[in-house]
Structures are given as C-alpha cells and as structure tokens.
Motif scaffolding. Sequence first.
Motif, short mmCIF file in Angstrom:
data_model
loop_
_atom_site.label_atom_id
_atom_site.label_comp_id
_atom_site.label_asym_id
_atom_site.label_seq_id
_atom_site.Cartn_x
_atom_site.Cartn_y
_atom_site.Cartn_z
N TRP A 30 -1.10 -4.99 -11.68
CA TRP A 30 -2.34 -4.32 -12.05
C TRP A 30 -3.41 -5.33 -12.43
O TRP A 30 -3.18 -6.23 -13.23
N ILE A 31 -4.55 -5.17 -11.81
CA ILE A 31 -5.65 -6.09 -12.09
C ILE A 31 -6.94 -5.32 -12.33
O ILE A 31 -7.34 -4.48 -11.54
N ALA A 32 -7.55 -5.62 -13.47
CA ALA A 32 -8.89 -5.10 -13.77
C ALA A 32 -9.86 -6.24 -13.53
O ALA A 32 -9.57 -7.39 -13.82
N THR A 33 -11.01 -5.92 -12.99
CA THR A 33 -12.01 -6.95 -12.72
C THR A 33 -13.30 -6.62 -13.46
O THR A 33 -13.79 -5.49 -13.39
N ILE A 34 -13.81 -7.61 -14.15
CA ILE A 34 -15.09 -7.46 -14.83
C ILE A 34 -15.98 -8.56 -14.28
O ILE A 34 -15.59 -9.73 -14.26
N SER A 37 -23.70 -9.97 -12.20
CA SER A 37 -24.46 -10.34 -11.01
C SER A 37 -24.76 -11.83 -10.94
O SER A 37 -25.13 -12.33 -9.89
N CYS A 38 -24.60 -12.57 -12.04
CA CYS A 38 -24.84 -14.01 -12.01
C CYS A 38 -23.70 -14.76 -11.34
O CYS A 38 -23.79 -15.96 -11.11
N GLY A 39 -22.60 -14.08 -11.04
CA GLY A 39 -21.53 -14.73 -10.30
C GLY A 39 -20.22 -14.83 -11.05
O GLY A 39 -19.20 -15.18 -10.46
N ILE A 40 -20.24 -14.56 -12.35
CA ILE A 40 -19.01 -14.60 -13.12
C ILE A 40 -18.11 -13.44 -12.72
O ILE A 40 -18.57 -12.29 -12.67
N THR A 41 -16.86 -13.75 -12.42
CA THR A 41 -15.88 -12.70 -12.17
C THR A 41 -14.64 -13.02 -12.98
O THR A 41 -14.16 -14.15 -12.98
N PHE A 42 -14.17 -12.03 -13.71
CA PHE A 42 -13.06 -12.21 -14.61
C PHE A 42 -11.98 -11.21 -14.24
O PHE A 42 -12.20 -10.00 -14.29
N ASN A 43 -10.83 -11.70 -13.81
CA ASN A 43 -9.70 -10.83 -13.48
C ASN A 43 -8.72 -10.80 -14.63
O ASN A 43 -8.30 -11.85 -15.11
N ILE A 44 -8.35 -9.62 -15.06
CA ILE A 44 -7.41 -9.48 -16.16
C ILE A 44 -6.18 -8.75 -15.65
O ILE A 44 -6.29 -7.66 -15.08
N HIS A 45 -5.02 -9.36 -15.86
CA HIS A 45 -3.78 -8.73 -15.43
C HIS A 45 -3.34 -7.72 -16.48
O HIS A 45 -2.64 -8.05 -17.42
N THR A 46 -3.78 -6.50 -16.31
CA THR A 46 -3.41 -5.44 -17.24
C THR A 46 -3.58 -4.08 -16.59
O THR A 46 -4.34 -3.92 -15.64
N LYS A 47 -2.87 -3.12 -17.13
CA LYS A 47 -2.94 -1.75 -16.67
C LYS A 47 -3.85 -0.95 -17.61
O LYS A 47 -4.18 0.19 -17.36
N ASP A 48 -4.19 -1.60 -18.70
CA ASP A 48 -4.87 -0.90 -19.78
C ASP A 48 -6.35 -1.27 -19.87
O ASP A 48 -6.72 -2.43 -20.00
N LYS A 49 -7.21 -0.26 -19.78
CA LYS A 49 -8.64 -0.50 -19.77
C LYS A 49 -9.12 -1.17 -21.06
O LYS A 49 -9.91 -2.10 -21.03
N GLN A 50 -8.62 -0.67 -22.19
CA GLN A 50 -9.01 -1.24 -23.48
C GLN A 50 -8.66 -2.73 -23.55
O GLN A 50 -9.42 -3.54 -24.08
#
Length: 60
Positions: A30-34, A37-50
């Motif tokens: 499970w990967i959440a991505t935040i 628009s400036c180009g930063i992309t942060f992938n978090i390995h979690t199933k939980d939105k919080q």
Amino acid sequence: MSSKLKPCPKCGNRDIYFLRPTPFGTPAVWIATISCSCGITFNIHTKDKQEAISAWNKRS
Ligand SMILES: [Zn+2]
C-alpha cells in the motif's frame, strides 16, 4: 485529531495533492502519495490515511 496537511516544506503551497492509499502488486504493497506542484513527491508505505498525513507533517 487533525487530518490537515501542512503546507509544502519547500514552497509553502497549501494546495497539496493527496492520493489515498492504493495497493500495488501481489502481495499488495500500500502506497499513499502526497505531492506538490513544485515537484516534491512523497510516497508513504501505509494503508492508513492518517498515518500518511502525519508522516508528511513530520517531514516538514
Ligand atoms: Zn511545493
């Protein structure tokens, strides 16, 4: 408990893009991505939105 995303740590933009946790592959990872628009992309390995949100907030 707050579920608000902090502004982008790089450019201060408050319009942060949040992609809710999605499973990839088998077995599922499970990967959440935040991202911003400036180009930063942060992938978090979690199933939980919080958890994804607090990971982003801790980073900034
Ligand atoms: Zn930014």
